[in-house]
Design a protein around this motif. Structure first.
Motif, PDB file in Angstrom:
ATOM      1  N   ASN A 166       0.637  -1.145   0.069  1.00  0.00           N
ATOM      2  CA  ASN A 166      -0.011  -0.093  -0.050  1.00  0.00           C
ATOM      3  C   ASN A 166       0.748   1.281  -0.046  1.00  0.00           C
ATOM      4  O   ASN A 166       0.395   2.259  -0.617  1.00  0.00           O
TER       5      ASN A 166
ATOM      6  N   ASN B  27      -3.033   3.518  -2.395  1.00  0.00           N
ATOM      7  CA  ASN B  27      -4.212   3.107  -3.215  1.00  0.00           C
ATOM      8  C   ASN B  27      -4.302   1.561  -3.475  1.00  0.00           C
ATOM      9  O   ASN B  27      -5.006   1.312  -4.402  1.00  0.00           O
TER      10      ASN B  27
ATOM     11  N   LYS C 157      -6.069  -0.861  -2.013  1.00  0.00           N
ATOM     12  CA  LYS C 157      -7.223  -1.216  -1.896  1.00  0.00           C
ATOM     13  C   LYS C 157      -8.266  -0.781  -2.990  1.00  0.00           C
ATOM     14  O   LYS C 157      -8.957  -1.358  -3.467  1.00  0.00           O
ATOM     15  N   LYS C 158      -8.038   0.624  -3.311  1.00  0.00           N
ATOM     16  CA  LYS C 158      -8.718   1.382  -4.206  1.00  0.00           C
ATOM     17  C   LYS C 158      -8.689   0.631  -5.523  1.00  0.00           C
ATOM     18  O   LYS C 158      -9.520   0.338  -6.300  1.00  0.00           O
ATOM     19  N   LEU C 159      -7.439   0.366  -5.960  1.00  0.00           N
ATOM     20  CA  LEU C 159      -7.056  -0.377  -7.211  1.00  0.00           C
ATOM     21  C   LEU C 159      -7.359  -1.641  -7.291  1.00  0.00           C
ATOM     22  O   LEU C 159      -8.089  -2.197  -8.470  1.00  0.00           O
ATOM     23  N   THR C 160      -7.451  -2.445  -6.298  1.00  0.00           N
ATOM     24  CA  THR C 160      -7.869  -3.781  -5.950  1.00  0.00           C
ATOM     25  C   THR C 160      -9.250  -3.844  -6.516  1.00  0.00           C
ATOM     26  O   THR C 160      -9.873  -4.448  -7.248  1.00  0.00           O
ATOM     27  N   ASN C 161     -10.050  -3.008  -5.519  1.00  0.00           N
ATOM     28  CA  ASN C 161     -11.635  -2.861  -5.757  1.00  0.00           C
ATOM     29  C   ASN C 161     -11.724  -2.678  -7.024  1.00  0.00           C
ATOM     30  O   ASN C 161     -12.814  -3.019  -7.527  1.00  0.00           O
ATOM     31  N   ALA C 162     -11.347  -1.543  -7.702  1.00  0.00           N
ATOM     32  CA  ALA C 162     -11.586  -1.196  -9.166  1.00  0.00           C
ATOM     33  C   ALA C 162     -11.529  -2.357 -10.243  1.00  0.00           C
ATOM     34  O   ALA C 162     -12.339  -2.613 -11.050  1.00  0.00           O
TER      35      ALA C 162
ATOM     36  N   ASP D 211     -14.587  -4.796  -9.123  1.00  0.00           N
ATOM     37  CA  ASP D 211     -15.916  -4.140  -9.488  1.00  0.00           C
ATOM     38  C   ASP D 211     -16.035  -4.062 -10.952  1.00  0.00           C
ATOM     39  O   ASP D 211     -16.966  -4.302 -11.524  1.00  0.00           O
ATOM     40  N   GLU D 212     -14.952  -4.346 -12.052  1.00  0.00           N
ATOM     41  CA  GLU D 212     -15.040  -4.264 -13.216  1.00  0.00           C
ATOM     42  C   GLU D 212     -15.346  -5.486 -13.764  1.00  0.00           C
ATOM     43  O   GLU D 212     -15.908  -5.460 -14.882  1.00  0.00           O
TER      44      GLU D 212
END
Length: 191
Positions: free
Chosen positions: A61, A67, A69-74, A77-78
């Motif tokens: 991180n 970022n 968590k944010k990048l993994t979630n993106a 989510d896609e």
């Protein structure tokens, strides 16, 4: 390449990580470690003590400027997968990315295949995915994978490009597209 990383490459038991299974990559001679990896990134990916430092979510991180968590979630989510889909992750990733990806795929009975050219990386990711029954690990070079064309519904390249010289990036892109089915998705995440 340092003496430590040369010794690791020479002592690696390739037969323990041989490819197997219907619809999987064909067994081939293990790939050579690329010069850019040996010369520039040996300390992060080839040295056995690299796991001690880098295999911590807070370190990953920090490297990704907060970022991860944010990048993994993106990425998760896609994903728009049919049940029993096949997903390829090109290159092992420190931190929890692969574990989260395998967990995300499990409810749809989808499978995760992970490739990496560094000989010690498959052992590390096998340990991380040990609690999952939907993953497989393959010792392959992203620039010349042995999977048949159109093998995966989705392919994810998560923070590999910044480590590769331009010629290797171009080949990785071409290979990622080649192994992804028409109408599938290839996702690249990098800085």
């Amino acid at each position: 390449m340092t003496e430590d990383s040369r010794a690791i490459a020479e002592e690696y038991r390739y037969s323990e990580h041989a490819e197997a299974g219907a619809g999987q990559a064909s067994p081939v001679t293990p790939p050579s470690i690329p010069d850019y990896l040996q010369d520039t990134y040996w300390w992060a990916y080839l040295h056995p003590k690299s796991f001690w430092f880098f295999e911590r979510e807070w370190v990953v991180n920090l490297i990704l400027w907060g970022n991860m968590k944010k990048l993994t979630n993106a990425v998760l989510d896609e994903m728009d997968l049919e049940p029993r889909s096949s997903v390829l992750q090109v290159a092992c990733v420190y931190g929890n990315f692969s574990n989260r990806l395998a967990t995300h795929l499990a409810p749809s009975h989808s499978r995760l295949s992970v490739v990496d050219v560094a000989p010690i990386q498959p052992r590390n990711i096998e340990k991380k995915l040990d609690g999952h029954d939907n993953g497989s690990v393959h010792h392959q070079d992203s620039t010349c994978m042995t999977f048949p064309a159109d093998s995966f519904e989705e392919t994810v390249v998560f923070f590999l490009w910044h480590e590769q010289p331009e010629h290797a990036r171009r080949k990785t892109v071409a290979e990622s597209i080649r192994v992804t089915r028409p109408g599938g998705r290839v996702t690249f995440v990098d800085y």
